[in-house]
Design an enzyme around this catalytic site. Structure first.
Site, PDB file in Angstrom:
ATOM      1  N   SER A   1       0.678  -1.211   0.025  1.00  0.00           N
ATOM      2  CA  SER A   1      -0.041   0.123   0.006  1.00  0.00           C
ATOM      3  C   SER A   1       0.779   1.219  -0.082  1.00  0.00           C
ATOM      4  CB  SER A   1      -0.886  -0.069   1.206  1.00  0.00           C
ATOM      5  OG  SER A   1      -2.108   0.515   0.956  1.00  0.00           O
TER       6      SER A   1
ATOM      7  N   HIS B   1      -7.151  -6.316   0.799  1.00  0.00           N
ATOM      8  CA  HIS B   1      -5.935  -5.311   0.654  1.00  0.00           C
ATOM      9  C   HIS B   1      -4.890  -5.783   1.546  1.00  0.00           C
ATOM     10  CE1 HIS B   1      -3.740  -1.730  -0.154  1.00  0.00           C
ATOM     11  NE2 HIS B   1      -3.902  -0.993   0.694  1.00  0.00           N
TER      12      HIS B   1
HETATM   13  C1  MCU Z   1      -2.966   2.174  -1.534  1.00  0.00           C
HETATM   14  O1  MCU Z   1      -2.072   2.870  -0.714  1.00  0.00           O
HETATM   15  C2  MCU Z   1      -3.056   3.862   0.189  1.00  0.00           C
HETATM   16  C3  MCU Z   1      -3.860   4.946  -0.440  1.00  0.00           C
HETATM   17  O2  MCU Z   1      -3.157   5.726  -1.429  1.00  0.00           O
HETATM   18  C4  MCU Z   1      -4.477   5.617   0.309  1.00  0.00           C
HETATM   19  O3  MCU Z   1      -5.634   6.463  -0.272  1.00  0.00           O
HETATM   20  C5  MCU Z   1      -5.139   5.023   1.341  1.00  0.00           C
HETATM   21  O4  MCU Z   1      -5.688   6.016   2.488  1.00  0.00           O
HETATM   22  O5  MCU Z   1      -4.154   4.055   2.345  1.00  0.00           O
HETATM   23  C6  MCU Z   1      -3.503   3.110   1.510  1.00  0.00           C
HETATM   24  C7  MCU Z   1      -2.833   2.586   2.343  1.00  0.00           C
HETATM   25  O6  MCU Z   1      -1.706   2.985   2.643  1.00  0.00           O
HETATM   26  O7  MCU Z   1      -3.578   1.521   2.743  1.00  0.00           O
HETATM   27  C8  MCU Z   1      -2.846   0.874   4.028  1.00  0.00           C
END
Ligand code: MCU
Length: 432
Positions: free
Chosen positions: A229, A359
């Site tokens: 992420s 996720h």
């Molecule tokens: C996918 O990574 C991020 C995303 O860009 C954000 O919008 C969200 O708030 O958090 C994601 C993440 O890091 O999840 C753990």
């Protein structure tokens, strides 16, 4: 001056290795691939001004230099890569400063400490270490925030896990004009460099300490990096900007990570302005491009290409449109063209063909390729082929995105604009 700098770097590498008593770097070519953070630092690059950037609805041609000619040899890639690096720093992530004046620290079986001194400022951070079973020295994978490829599987494959908390180096939740963390303590709270680059700088300093540690516990030339992420964005950027990282493994990185900035229309990915505003992940300069990515002189297929010919294993999730998996597959396919042109097509894997849509879940499909990548690029005992396994749920089409072809690069020596890697006087003789 730049040639002198390269010699100093090369000598430092040789010295580190002889102290460690392990001579793994046999040729200057190999040294360029694994021993130097930025192999192209001596390349002459004159960046265009922002106002002069052309609009391009397609992905910029990774093989076309700033002087508008295309590279012809594999050796030409070295300085073309540096152009892409400098453009990416200027317009996307912010500058990554070279190694600070003083980096010291320790490596033990359980911990790495890093102390940095530069221009009268100092900062420190540390990371915990979990060794695999067996006898070292071991390769290691830096896992961002304990949140990346399956740590148990990494250790079972024979690599140590370095548990890196990127927030100690660059905090989230701060305004852009008051950034915090070890990086900003050194370079200033108003530094325009974003968190992803600051986090990558922290990984580079960990590698500095491993290099200086004598090599009894961890091997400096066998470092991987992973994260999921926002930490997938970070792991990707770390691998792009440090050529000592032998294996880069971003997971479900989403916008500001692997997906092309230009973005597959209608996909539903997080918008550039949303990512830019959510945290100071991007550099401040990216702010003027969030509504007009077609003005960007680079896109993320070129970040993928910057990792070449080193190992790259991109894991993605086709079930969450917000992650931009189609856009990520286009970046991988575009970057893979550079891998192919360099004769390293087998060193990149993109894998979004997974069943579980949660996720950042640990996915059974990734365990075997993860361990194969560790064997190939960190332990150097394997030779599994790379794979492009794009889920039919989220397929991107590179043909829609390029108006350039992939050249057949010759093996001949670099063109006159490239500098031949220097000899390393006093370095131990090549051993293989
Ligand atoms: C996918 O990574 C991020 C995303 O860009 C954000 O919008 C969200 O708030 O958090 C994601 C993440 O890091 O999840 C753990």
């Amino acid at each position: 001056r730049s040639v002198i700098r390269r010699k100093v770097v090369a000598l430092a590498v040789a010295a580190t290795l002889s102290v460690a008593g392990v001579i793994t770097i046999a040729t200057t070519e190999a040294a360029a691939a694994v021993g130097i953070e930025d192999d192209g630092a001596d390349c002459p690059v004159t960046l265009p001004s922002e106002g002069s950037l052309p609009t391009n609805t397609r992905l910029p041609d990774p093989f076309r230099k700033l002087d508008n000619t295309r590279i012809a040899t594999k050796g030409d890639w070295r300085c073309r890569r540096e152009e892409i690096k400098r453009l990416s720093e200027r317009f996307v992530y912010g500058d990554k400063p070279p190694k600070p004046t003083t980096v010291t620290g320790t490596v033990t079986n359980t911990n790495i400490t890093v102390n940095v001194n530069h221009n009268g400022r100092s900062s420190s951070f540390s990371a915990s270490v979990s060794l695999p079973s067996g006898t070292g020295p071991f390769p290691a994978v830096v896992v961002y925030g304990g949140f990346g490829a399956d740590a148990a599987a990494i250790r079972a494959a024979g690599a140590a896990v370095i548990n890196y908390d990127p927030y100690t180096v660059g905090r989230e939740g701060t305004p852009r004009n008051n950034k915090q963390g070890a990086f900003y303590t050194i370079y200033g709270n108003t530094s325009s460099t974003g968190l992803l680059m600051a986090w990558g700088w922290g990984v580079s300093r960990i590698i500095d300490v491993i290099e200086q540690s004598g090599g009894n516990i961890l091997k400096a030339d066998s470092t991987g990096v992973t994260g999921c992420s926002r930490f997938g964005k970070g792991a990707f950027v770390a691998g792009v900007f440090d050529q000592r990282i032998a294996l880069t493994m971003p997971i479900e990185s989403g916008t500001a990570g692997v997906p092309i900035f230009r973005g597959v229309p209608g996909e539903g990915a997080q918008s550039l302005s949303s990512a830019y505003g959510e945290q100071p992940w991007f550099g401040d300069a990216f702010g003027t491009f969030t509504g007009s990515p077609n003005r960007l002189p680079v896109d993320t297929h070129q970040m993928v290409a910057m990792v070449a010919p080193r190992g790259l294993f991109i894991m993605d999730n086709p079930h969450i449109a917000n992650l931009g998996p189609r856009s990520a597959s286009v970046a991988a396919l575009g970057g893979a063209e550079v891998y192919r042109a360099l004769g390293a097509g087998d060193n990149i894997t993109y894998w979004s063909d997974v069943a579980d849509g949660t996720h950042c879940a640990n996915r059974p499909e990734w365990r075997t390729p993860l361990q194969q990548n560790i064997q190939k690029f960190l332990l150097r005992t394997g030779n599994a082929a790379g794979a492009i396994r794009i889920s039919s749920r989220a397929q991107g089409n590179l043909a829609d995105w390029r108006d350039w072809t992939t050249p057949t690069l010759t093996d001949s020596s670099p063109s006159p604009t490239d500098t031949t890697p220097p000899s390393t006087p006093g370095a131990p003789a090549a051993s293989n």
